[in-house]
Write a protein that holds these residues in place. Sequence first.
Motif, mmCIF file in Angstrom:
data_model
loop_
_atom_site.group_PDB
_atom_site.id
_atom_site.type_symbol
_atom_site.label_atom_id
_atom_site.label_comp_id
_atom_site.label_asym_id
_atom_site.label_seq_id
_atom_site.Cartn_x
_atom_site.Cartn_y
_atom_site.Cartn_z
ATOM 1 N N LEU A 19 0.530 -1.082 -0.197
ATOM 2 C CA LEU A 19 -0.037 0.160 -0.150
ATOM 3 C C LEU A 19 0.752 1.230 -0.120
ATOM 4 O O LEU A 19 0.650 1.953 -1.457
ATOM 5 C CB LEU A 19 -0.912 0.407 1.334
ATOM 6 N N GLU A 20 2.264 0.924 0.769
ATOM 7 C CA GLU A 20 2.960 2.225 1.002
ATOM 8 C C GLU A 20 3.318 2.340 -1.182
ATOM 9 O O GLU A 20 3.925 3.856 -0.915
ATOM 10 C CB GLU A 20 3.792 2.039 1.189
ATOM 11 N N SER A 21 3.237 1.858 -1.972
ATOM 12 C CA SER A 21 3.825 1.872 -2.664
ATOM 13 C C SER A 21 2.907 1.537 -4.029
ATOM 14 O O SER A 21 2.541 2.979 -4.864
ATOM 15 C CB SER A 21 4.002 0.409 -3.566
ATOM 16 N N LEU A 22 1.741 2.267 -3.562
ATOM 17 C CA LEU A 22 0.337 3.017 -3.954
ATOM 18 C C LEU A 22 -0.149 5.054 -3.662
ATOM 19 O O LEU A 22 0.689 5.247 -2.195
ATOM 20 C CB LEU A 22 -0.978 2.503 -3.947
ATOM 21 N N PRO A 23 -1.260 5.514 -4.696
ATOM 22 C CA PRO A 23 -1.544 6.523 -3.224
ATOM 23 C C PRO A 23 -1.616 6.101 -2.324
ATOM 24 O O PRO A 23 -2.282 6.010 -2.379
ATOM 25 C CB PRO A 23 -2.050 7.323 -4.999
#
Length: 867
Positions: free
Chosen positions: A459-463
């Motif tokens: 999730l940290e790799s996504l907005p």
Amino acid sequence: MTTSSISSEILEREPEQRALVDALDLVRRTGHGSLVLVAGEAGVGKTTLLRQFATNRPATTRVLWGSCDPLFTPRPFGPLLDVADALGGELADVVTTSATAHDAVAALSRQLRDQPGSVLVLEDLHWADEATLDMLRLLARRLETVPVLVLASYRDDQLHRDHPLRLVLGELTGNPALRRLGLTGLSREAVGQLARPYHVDADELFAKTSGNPFFVLEALAGGDAAIPDTVRDAVLARASRLGDQARTLLDAVAVVPPFAEVWLLESLAGEVIEGIDAALTSGMLVATGGGVGFRHELARLAVEEAIPPHRRVALHRLALAALGHPPAGPPDLARLAHHAEAARDTAAVLEYAPAAAARAEALGAHREAAAQYARALLFGAALPPAERADLLERRADACFITDQYDAGIAALEEALAARRATGDRLGEGDVLRQLSNFLWCPGRVGESAEAARLSVELLESLPQGRELALAYHHLASICVRASQWQAAAAWARAALGLAERLREPTIISRAFTVATISEFVLGSGDDLDEVLGKAQRLGGPGEIAHAVDQLVEATMATHRYDLAARYIEDGLAYCNDHGLELTRLYLLSYRSRLALDQGRWTDATEAAELVLGIRRTSISPRIQALVVLALVRARRGDPGRWPLLDEAWRLAEPTGELTRIAPVAAARAEIAWLDGDLDGVDRATEATLELAVNRGAEWHVGALTRWRLRAGLDVDADAPMAKPYLLEPDAACELWLDLGQPYEAALALAEAEDEKTLLQAYEQLQRLGASPAATIVGNRLRERGSAVPRGPRASTLANAANVTARELEVLQLLAEGRRNAEIASTLVVSRRTVDHHVATILRKLGARTRGEATAEALRLGIVGQTR
């Protein structure tokens, strides 16, 4: 001949009738409610008994009757809907909205108080939906202030070990308002009396029916000389004697339980409905609430099973079409889903089952919601992956609330595969978080931590969005569970900052809770009441329950027992009122540990036994209760402690989590020491050594410190919870007494070398009833040639009799000849509370009467006679 003419006289039920009459008289006389559980096998006569009792009441007695549905997935609040139709008013308004069990019980209680002495019948609770069972729990806890006689019937031969009703019955055990009434079959003589006019072999009839009243009457009503071998044969023999029209009508009624409305029968049976009078006259059907139904569910099942499959499917299709457009009111989604499945109509199942699930969730019937989602998934194999994943996640949510972890994990694993298959990385990350939460509860801690890590990483790799805030908060919660308070505070602050930017009130509440309690444990915060205030402002019951649970965990970990006691009792009251059973279970386990630490060992035992009587998948409360009960028994010198610890170890050890393992290891070490087995101390402490080293100084369970020191192992002197164990005996004793832990204070003194301090330890242990530890200290004194005091004090004797301080007050007043009403007035408690205390005292002293209890107390020297 009809069944009604055969059974005009109810045989061998006079004692049960008198018991019900006495129960109602007690309600009217005292103003307190009562719950009578009427149990027995199918056909034994529970309904007949209750209907006769209701019929014989004065016209001024209001009798409210509700029945549970014999559907695979029953309607939420099924019996309460029946009651609301008769009672009207506030209850009717509440149950037609998305009300919880708490709202329904509050409304019902207010209306019942306006009509004291009413009778509320809840029939066939073995079919009850979850919302109804929650309602029963809550109502039972309010009966002291609600003057109603609740009569609840159920089949006790159909309750498997994990049946939801069995769990509720276990929780009700010990409730002073509870009475039990068990029905058995008729005697050989009674069967003979019924058989006499029919010239059948009474012995054969009794042998084949085992005295089951329903079977007996069906066999006699069949009119044949040959006695059928089964209930099914008896019912079908009787139905065959009716004409074709009546039999067609019976088939139609059989497929629409619990009863068929007249307008519905017109759609199912057409002109054949004109034969309804014959079916009613035969006694096979009875008129009920705007329609007709079978006199007994056994008869309905027998007829339904005999319908040819193609005919049964056709009837369900007709019912589905008719129920979709009722003449009044909205369609009943639960019934529509039931008939859609039976009609094998995939489109209808996928339309009605999810809608019925959402309705059930809104009413708090999460078990029924899970079943409806399972029904939809069974017919939804061809759904697009994203739609199927949505259903799977919604089913998992319902399974989590109802403690169905295996089913929930399976649903989430399938949902995860579906999200990955469609390339939905945001959905994948969120499912990983949910899966992590599921895996932790049954003890799959390593898998849980890995899923949480992967969720945050993805999730940290996504907005940044809501899903990441939830993942941060979840990771913080995992750190709390492992007592990794620094990491917990950091992740919680990250969640809080993101949630505030996103304006997500629920996440703000939960993240603020974890951040605040973590900082409190670390010594950098103390405004705990703001946690509850924020939860109340920003969230609902779930957020408030989460806040209370976290507050208790933090205050217990820091020995702030004054705060812990307040949060536990306030939290239990809130959970009782709102049906938050899982949080209530955790709070009860904390209550047992608190009582143990404070030297209130009888209270600790009662709380631990209550937890162990509630079977749920969550293992943490059970581990804690097992440890508490084992320690009480060991400290008193009672048998049966090792089997409890063995079970606790089997639950804790596979999790690899210190917060679960270390309390068991510490208890094993203490009990080994009390048994004189120092090698056992080594083995118990070594069990946690490798884990403790791997975690470093960040984690420490204080109770393990003493036993690691005794075993010659290193301890973390800087760990906050280790300090009391590393002080000199006198200083440690004073600190433990300030913390409110008398047993720990006495053990601290037992570490001393001088005779005076050891004598103090011995006397304190004697006062607590801690005979094994007192014996160890006494032996050390004797080895030094010191005199050891003899003879236990009155407080020790009282403790040996398991009498609590409050019960001792009641016992003294009993010895003075006071009646229960006088005792209640003197102690400023309710009469019901005194009744409960007196019953407990009689049990503990092995007495049958108040006089015997007084005599035994005088013999033990617990109380003194004053007049």
